[in-house]
Design an enzyme around this catalytic site. Structure first.
Site, short mmCIF file in Angstrom:
data_model
loop_
_atom_site.label_atom_id
_atom_site.label_comp_id
_atom_site.label_asym_id
_atom_site.label_seq_id
_atom_site.Cartn_x
_atom_site.Cartn_y
_atom_site.Cartn_z
N GLN A 167 2.35 -5.88 -3.16
CA GLN A 167 2.72 -5.98 -1.73
C GLN A 167 4.04 -5.22 -1.46
OE1 GLN A 167 1.73 -9.31 -3.24
NE2 GLN A 167 -0.31 -8.56 -2.84
N ASN A 216 -4.69 -10.48 -4.27
CA ASN A 216 -4.55 -9.89 -2.93
C ASN A 216 -4.08 -8.45 -3.05
OD1 ASN A 216 -2.11 -10.80 -3.97
ND2 ASN A 216 -1.26 -11.42 -2.01
N ALA A 217 -3.56 -8.07 -4.21
CA ALA A 217 -3.05 -6.72 -4.40
C ALA A 217 -4.21 -5.76 -4.59
CB ALA A 217 -2.14 -6.68 -5.62
N GLY A 218 -3.96 -4.51 -4.35
CA GLY A 218 -4.99 -3.51 -4.63
C GLY A 218 -4.29 -2.31 -5.21
N HIS A 219 -4.41 -2.12 -6.51
CA HIS A 219 -3.74 -1.00 -7.15
C HIS A 219 -4.79 0.01 -7.59
CE1 HIS A 219 0.06 -3.50 -8.26
NE2 HIS A 219 -0.15 -3.37 -6.98
N THR A 220 -4.67 1.22 -7.07
CA THR A 220 -5.63 2.24 -7.47
C THR A 220 -4.98 3.17 -8.48
OG1 THR A 220 -6.50 2.13 -5.24
CG2 THR A 220 -7.21 4.00 -6.56
N LYS A 233 2.17 2.05 -5.20
CA LYS A 233 2.95 1.56 -6.35
C LYS A 233 2.18 1.77 -7.66
CE LYS A 233 3.18 -2.43 -4.33
NZ LYS A 233 2.73 -2.09 -2.99
N GLY A 262 0.13 4.01 -8.61
CA GLY A 262 0.21 5.38 -9.12
C GLY A 262 1.54 5.64 -9.80
N ARG A 295 4.31 -29.17 -5.49
CA ARG A 295 4.23 -29.84 -6.81
C ARG A 295 2.90 -30.54 -7.03
NH1 ARG A 295 10.05 -31.84 -5.25
NH2 ARG A 295 8.76 -32.20 -3.44
N ASP A 306 0.81 -1.23 0.00
CA ASP A 306 0.00 0.00 0.00
C ASP A 306 0.85 1.28 0.00
OD1 ASP A 306 -2.27 -1.70 0.25
OD2 ASP A 306 -1.87 -1.82 2.40
N ASP A 366 1.65 15.00 1.07
CA ASP A 366 0.54 15.94 1.31
C ASP A 366 -0.29 15.53 2.53
OD1 ASP A 366 -0.03 13.72 -0.50
OD2 ASP A 366 -2.09 14.45 -0.46
P1 IMP Z 1 -2.18 -12.87 1.73
O1 IMP Z 1 -1.27 -12.27 0.72
O2 IMP Z 1 -3.63 -12.69 1.43
O3 IMP Z 1 -1.82 -14.29 2.03
O4 IMP Z 1 -1.95 -12.09 3.11
C1 IMP Z 1 -0.74 -12.21 3.84
C2 IMP Z 1 -0.37 -10.89 4.49
O5 IMP Z 1 -0.03 -9.95 3.49
C3 IMP Z 1 -1.50 -10.24 5.29
O6 IMP Z 1 -0.94 -9.57 6.41
C4 IMP Z 1 -2.09 -9.24 4.34
O7 IMP Z 1 -2.73 -8.19 5.00
C5 IMP Z 1 -0.84 -8.78 3.61
N1 IMP Z 1 -1.15 -8.29 2.26
C6 IMP Z 1 -1.41 -9.04 1.17
N2 IMP Z 1 -1.60 -8.25 0.10
C7 IMP Z 1 -1.43 -7.00 0.53
C8 IMP Z 1 -1.45 -5.73 -0.15
O8 IMP Z 1 -1.65 -5.61 -1.35
N3 IMP Z 1 -1.21 -4.65 0.64
C9 IMP Z 1 -0.93 -4.74 1.97
N4 IMP Z 1 -0.88 -5.89 2.62
C10 IMP Z 1 -1.12 -7.01 1.91
#
Ligand code: IMP
Length: 458
Positions: free
Chosen positions: A232, A37-41, A15, A17, A141, A12, A360
């Site tokens: 991440q 699991n990523a969140g890119h805005t 990245k 941006g 595997r 977070d 900011d």
């Molecule tokens: P997982 O990747 O869902 O297995 O989560 C493992 C750890 O990584 C947890 O603490 C999540 O909160 C953290 N995590 C996974 N993806 C992100 C991300 O994009 N941003 C911040 N923390 C993340």
């Protein structure tokens, strides 16, 4: 050449941006690890695109590649592609045939394991997307790869081996009845086969799968510019992060080579930009020495909302910075910048430049602090210890900086680095000096135009 984008903290850092800012000059944007699991805005002209799997560059018409180091949930992939199409974009996304596939049982198992760990306060706070269980199967595997989705016989064979094991795990190890789960069909070979075979057809029909290593190497040989987009961050890297509070892949620069098939020489010969948020946030549990206040349910040992100056400050920064998880919506834990963490990140990935975001957000504060070093059992230490147990015992030694005023940040972005308020420049120079790495960009707002560009890496 390549430009690799690496999160220097706990994810977070903004990245997406920076990828978006620099990818104008890129031909291809490839992700090398992680999954949805990523969140890119990405914000363009006030329109917000929230992506969790499709590489950010796809919003700008670049070829997006999901490298072999990624774990791909095809349902998310196609949802995101369809959503972008509905919004008038035409994303060109290629997926490595070597990438592993997130199957429905991976998500279910992620949830069950977290639930069980939480009984002894050991949960990681995962995003619940099945990331860990998929990488486990990769290492064990017994995974299913994207290439297998195109071969019905292979897909069925893999599922016939894996699914009964997962069923046994649920029933015999965790003591649950599959029939009682929310998604019992996740453990049904035929149901999973039909759904994933269909994904395979779509990948095939749209000619989306590639041998990522040769695809990207060819692009580089043709003098194309390739951006390698990490998800991440360093401190949740499975090898270099605070194990076990980590994700299951390598967000650090080494992962950019293994996760794409480009050679380490190619990646190391390019630029490696460390993305730093001007303060620190964390989603999920695990230590955070510079934490201000806490988040109930995530901050270890923090069972009810506290009060006081630091709590107020944490809430203020969280609200100003919109610090809520892109994927889960969870409030993020907030703290001051942690320099031992950044020194560790810079060493691990070999940053050639830094992008410092969100300065900011800190504007208007009288004082801004950074954790300059730690005190660990009476000794001053400047980098992160290797074990989470030691890290948990670290007490930060803070340095204090004068705050800087809130200004018209769009004008600052237009006018360049010298327009950044003096206090913020002092802060940036401190970070740059400590890491011995120049600042390439400074994020002063959420929109793409709200970035002070000091250096163009391509
Ligand atoms: P997982 O990747 O869902 O297995 O989560 C493992 C750890 O990584 C947890 O603490 C999540 O909160 C953290 N995590 C996974 N993806 C992100 C991300 O994009 N941003 C911040 N923390 C993340």
């Amino acid at each position: 050449m390549t430009v690799t984008i690496v999160g220097a903290q706990l994810g977070d850092e903004g990245k997406g941006g920076i990828v978006d800012l620099y990818c104008d000059e890129a031909d291809v944007v490839a992700r090398y690890q992680g999954g949805d699991n990523a969140g890119h805005t990405v914000v363009e002209d006030g329109t917000e695109y929230k992506l969790s799997l499709v590489p950010s560059g796809a919003v700008r018409g670049k070829v997006g590649v999901l490298g072999n180091g990624c774990v791909v949930n095809p349902a998310t992939l196609f949802d995101e592609i369809d959503d972008l199409r509905e919004r008038g974009l035409d994303p060109d996304v290629r997926v490595a045939r070597r990438a592993h596939v997130i199957l429905p049982y991976h998500r279910v198992l992620d949830g069950i394991e977290e639930e069980i760990k939480s009984e002894s306060d050991q949960e990681v706070g995962t995003t619940g997307r099945g990331i860990g269980p998929t990488y486990e199967d990769k290492a064990g595997r017994r995974g299913v790869r994207v290439g297998d989705l195109l071969e019905p016989d292979v897909l069925r064979e893999r599922l016939k081996y894996a699914v009964p094991q997962k069923r046994a795990l649920v029933e015999d190890v965790y003591g649950l009845d599959v029939a009682d789960l929310d998604a019992p069909e996740a453990f049904d070979i035929d149901a999973v086969f039909e759904q994933y075979r269909e994904f395979g057809r779509r990948l095939d029909d749209q000619d989306m799968t590639v041998n990522a290593g040769s695809f990207l190497t060819d692009a580089i040989e043709e003098e194309e510019s390739v951006m390698l987009e990490g998800a991440q961050g360093t401190i949740i890297d499975i090898d270099h992060g605070n194990y076990p509070y980590v994700t299951s892949s390598n967000p650090t620069a080494g992962g950019a080579a293994t996760g794409t098939g480009l050679s380490p020489g190619v990646v190391g010969g390019g630029e490696v930009i460390g993305i730093v948020k001007a303060y620190l946030t964390r989603v999920g549990s695990g230590p955070m020495p510079t934490e201000l206040g806490g988040v109930v349910g995530d901050t270890p040992g923090y069972d009810e909302q506290g009060e006081g100056e630091n709590e107020e400050l944490a809430t203020y920064i969280r609200e100003e910075g919109g610090e809520y998880g892109t994927v889960t919506g969870r409030p993020r834990r907030v703290g001051w910048l942690d320099m031992p963490m950044l020194r560790h990140a810079a060493r691990t990935s070999g940053f050639t430049g830094l992008a410092v975001n969100h300065i900011d957000v800190l504007s208007g504060l009288d004082e801004v602090k950074v954790g300059h070093s730690y005190d660990l059992e009476g000794e001053e230490t400047f980098s992160m210890p290797a074990t989470t147990e030691h890290w948990r015992r670290c007490e930060p030694n803070f340095r204090s900086f004068d705050g800087w005023p809130d200004v018209d940040w769009s004008s600052v972005a237009a006018d360049g680095y010298d327009a950044i308020p003096d206090g913020a420049q002092t802060y940036l120079e401190y970070v740059s000096d400590e890491l011995d790495t120049p600042v390439y960009a400074v994020g002063v707002g959420a929109d793409r135009d709200e970035t002070v560009v000091v250096e163009e890496p391509f």
